[in-house]
Design a protein around this motif. Structure first.
Motif, PDB file in Angstrom:
ATOM      1  N   GLN A 178      10.901 -18.156  -9.284  1.00 40.60           N
ATOM      2  CA  GLN A 178      10.351 -17.930 -10.087  1.00 40.60           C
ATOM      3  C   GLN A 178       8.879 -16.729  -9.202  1.00 40.60           C
ATOM      4  O   GLN A 178       8.081 -16.590  -8.593  1.00 40.60           O
ATOM      5  CB  GLN A 178       9.827 -16.714 -11.607  1.00 40.60           C
ATOM      6  N   GLU A 179       8.755 -18.202  -8.625  1.00 44.15           N
ATOM      7  CA  GLU A 179       6.851 -18.471  -8.225  1.00 44.15           C
ATOM      8  C   GLU A 179       6.813 -18.004  -7.000  1.00 44.15           C
ATOM      9  O   GLU A 179       5.474 -17.302  -7.065  1.00 44.15           O
ATOM     10  CB  GLU A 179       6.512 -20.168  -8.276  1.00 44.15           C
ATOM     11  N   TYR A 181       8.385 -15.549  -6.307  1.00 40.98           N
ATOM     12  CA  TYR A 181       7.970 -13.970  -6.317  1.00 40.98           C
ATOM     13  C   TYR A 181       6.445 -13.651  -6.451  1.00 40.98           C
ATOM     14  O   TYR A 181       5.947 -12.904  -6.318  1.00 40.98           O
ATOM     15  CB  TYR A 181       9.129 -12.916  -6.953  1.00 40.98           C
ATOM     16  N   GLU A 182       6.217 -14.241  -7.306  1.00 39.98           N
ATOM     17  CA  GLU A 182       4.564 -14.406  -8.441  1.00 39.98           C
ATOM     18  C   GLU A 182       3.945 -14.001  -7.171  1.00 39.98           C
ATOM     19  O   GLU A 182       2.741 -13.728  -6.598  1.00 39.98           O
ATOM     20  CB  GLU A 182       4.621 -15.145  -9.284  1.00 39.98           C
ATOM     21  N   ARG A 185       3.656 -11.629  -4.935  1.00 42.38           N
ATOM     22  CA  ARG A 185       3.272  -9.922  -5.204  1.00 42.38           C
ATOM     23  C   ARG A 185       1.216 -10.253  -5.427  1.00 42.38           C
ATOM     24  O   ARG A 185       1.180  -9.171  -5.601  1.00 42.38           O
ATOM     25  CB  ARG A 185       3.805  -9.832  -6.311  1.00 42.38           C
ATOM     26  N   VAL A 186       1.619 -11.949  -5.498  1.00 42.25           N
ATOM     27  CA  VAL A 186      -0.326 -11.973  -5.673  1.00 42.25           C
ATOM     28  C   VAL A 186      -1.148 -11.442  -4.120  1.00 42.25           C
ATOM     29  O   VAL A 186      -1.959 -10.807  -4.241  1.00 42.25           O
ATOM     30  CB  VAL A 186      -0.606 -12.837  -5.778  1.00 42.25           C
ATOM     31  N   CYS A 194       9.428  -8.502  -1.001  1.00 38.98           N
ATOM     32  CA  CYS A 194      10.102  -9.599  -1.248  1.00 38.98           C
ATOM     33  C   CYS A 194      11.673  -9.537  -1.773  1.00 38.98           C
ATOM     34  O   CYS A 194      12.357 -11.207  -0.807  1.00 38.98           O
ATOM     35  CB  CYS A 194       9.981  -9.374  -3.246  1.00 38.98           C
TER      36      CYS A 194
END
Lengths: 283, 292
Positions: A178-179, A181-182, A185-186, A194
């Motif tokens: 998941q990181e 994607y995070e 996104r940042v 993505c």
């Protein structure tokens, strides 16, 4: 590993029941099939590749192979794209996820025979599909006796397998950290970016596996095809499964053996290529 | 943020529509199984009984009744013969599968022996072959040992399906090494470790195999169609489509009773089913893991 050199022969003992049965019911008879594929039907004379030639020039065989290939080409990409799209949606819908999964897997549990009456009502000349078409000014027809039969079968296959494939994709999607994607996104990446740069590359192996299992399941669509249209359906859905079945009814063992040998060889080649591909990925 | 909202709407809009399409046939069968004879003829007569102009779409019967079920229970002994044929066939295959596939999966997961990789590849090949390819070899051996047109003809070849081996191997491979090594140090033999640790810890996988297997063999059409000639041995999957033509009034009720065991099992074991599907995929992945 502790004892890399020492083989653990006791493994065979556990394998024995399964191996005996497989040998007795599948492997040995298959050797017999290979042998018979080179023999005459009567008198057991050696005829070389004559049976293979007969099969390959057989009109019904060509039609069936063509239809089977056409069916795979139409339904595999459709099913895989649709189920991937759904898997991505379902992951976002955390609250109703369980319900949605239940709904999509349910067709897997419904026996083909139970939906036979539903098919009949839907696709008969005077059935629902005909009436629906009537609303748009088309003539009602016996849909299964026309080219529409092909697409009806594709729809059945997708209805039945959508949930199965969705679960495969969900498992694949679940392994992506998941990181990533995070972090993306940042840095301002959108949904599409993505998906394209993070999700898709890491799904490569899942794509192969889902494709392979969807291919295997596609052969089971014969159940629906048979219940919809019987032994000799419209020629757009006359598949290899029908052909084998009809050869069997006529006890056309020679043709069956030659065709079976060719199909197994074909499957074996696909599997080896697939395995090679995986190996290269790893290195 | 606007994008997010958009995605939310998309999910809210598409999923329910698709969900409705997926479950519609089941709901329709269920609702119509409560329809009386007269109403059924009026609604579906055109298709099912050759009377009337065109059929209608009726979501719920105007005069619900349990008549069709009563009729099915009292007047159609053939249906029950077929029901028990299906049960016998399914339970027979599953019992045999557990007896052979569980130890085989244990062998693949826990032991290193010569030929292991080749055998694994062979098992994967057998898994992906469609029934039609093996039906001729199945026929040759069954007729050689005189089992054609017996129940064993459907059950025996089904037992040696290799899919359960893959699902179970995945479960067994997940058992932590330390547990097994501790048991070994305590002096437990191979068989005791298998029966005392492997099987109890492998139960989730065993349930997955049972559920996937039940759905598969309850629905089996190809095998009984090929190997059974005597109609009194036919399972529901063959008998039901034929029954629609002769016992039209009970057609919906019969369809519901047929799918009931499978659907109830599905609702009870959906998690195991999902794990089973995932494990089938893992077996193909395992082709490469196994290199080491």
């Amino acid at each position: 590993m502790l004892n890399k050199r020492k083989w653990q022969m006791r493994g065979y003992l556990f394998l024995l029941p399964s191996l005996t049965g497989t040998g007795w019911f599948v492997l040995l008879p298959f050797l017999d099939v290979v042998r018979r594929s080179f023999l005459q039907a009567v008198g057991n004379g050696f005829v070389g590749v004559e049976n293979y030639r007969v099969v390959l020039t057989n009109g019904a065989f060509r039609l069936a192979v063509g239809n089977t290939v056409r069916f795979m080409l139409a339904c595999l990409p459709l099913l895989m794209l649709l189920s991937l799209f759904l898997a991505v949606l379902v992951r976002k819908a955390a609250k109703i996820q369980r319900w949605v999964k239940t709904g999509f897997l349910l067709p897997m549990a419904i026996p083909a025979a139970s939906v036979a009456v539903f098919f009949k009502l839907a696709f008969d000349e005077k059935g629902w599909l005909g009436q629906l078409a009537g609303l748009f000014g088309f003539e009602g027809q016996d849909w299964l006796a026309s080219d529409s039969a092909f697409w009806i079968l594709v729809a059945c296959y997708i209805w039945k397998n959508l949930g199965y494939d969705m679960i495969l994709w969900l498992a694949g999607l679940g392994t992506i950290p998941q990181e990533q994607y995070e972090a993306a996104r940042v840095q301002g990446a959108g949904e599409w970016a993505c998906f394209w740069y993070i999700t898709l590359p890491q799904l490569k192996e899942t794509i192969f596996v889902t494709g392979l299992l969807s291919f295997v399941n596609a052969f089971r669509v014969f159940r629906e095809a048979y219940l919809l249209a019987g032994d000799y359906p419209h020629e757009s859905i006359y598949m290899l499964q029908h052909l084998f079945n009809n050869w069997f009814v006529n006890l056309d063992i020679q043709k069956m053996t030659a065709a079976a040998v060719m199909l197994i060889a074909f499957s074996g080649i696909i599997l080896v290529l697939f395995d090679k591909n995986n190996e290269e990925d790893k290195e | 943020m606007r994008r997010r909202k958009y995605a939310g709407r998309l999910i809210g809009g598409i999923l329910p529509v698709l969900f409705a399409i997926m479950v519609f046939p089941l709901l329709m069968l269920l609702a119509n199984s409560l329809m009386g004879r007269q109403e059924m003829l009026e609604t579906y007569g055109a298709v099912l009984a050759d009377s009337g102009e065109s059929i209608r779409m009726r979501v719920f019967p105007a005069y619900p009744t349990l008549r069709a079920y009563v009729r099915l229970l009292l007047d159609t002994p053939e249906y029950f013969t077929a029901f028990w044929n299906s049960m016998l066939q399914t339970v027979g295959v599953l019992t045999g599968q557990l007896l052979t596939a569980v130890p085989a999966a244990w062998a693949f997961a826990r032991f290193r022996f010569p030929g292991r990789r080749a055998l694994w590849l062979l098992y994967v090949l057998l898994m992906i072959l469609p029934f039609q390819v093996t039906m001729v070899s199945g026929y040759l051996v069954l007729s050689a040992i005189g089992l054609m047109d017996t129940r064993a003809a459907v059950i025996l070849p089904g037992i040696f399906s290799t899919l359960p081996v893959f699902i179970l191997r995945k479960t067994f491979a997940g058992i932590p090494r330390e547990i097994l090594e501790a048991a070994q140090i305590d002096g437990a033999g191979d068989l005791r470790i298998f029966l005392g640790i492997g099987i109890p810890l492998g139960m989730p996988g065993i349930f997955s195999v049972l559920i996937l297997g039940f759905l598969e063999y309850w629905n089996a059409i190809e095998q009984p169609m090929t190997y059974l000639k005597t109609q009194s041995m036919w399972p529901l999957s063959l008998y039901l489509p034929q029954m629609i033509n002769t016992e039209t009034e009970a057609a919906f009720a019969a369809s519901i009773v047929t799918l009931l065991p499978a659907v109830l099992l599905f609702f009870g074991g959906q998690d195991n089913l999902e794990q089973g599907i995932t494990a089938s995929a893992a077996s193909v992945h395992a082709l490469r893991e196994d290199k080491t």
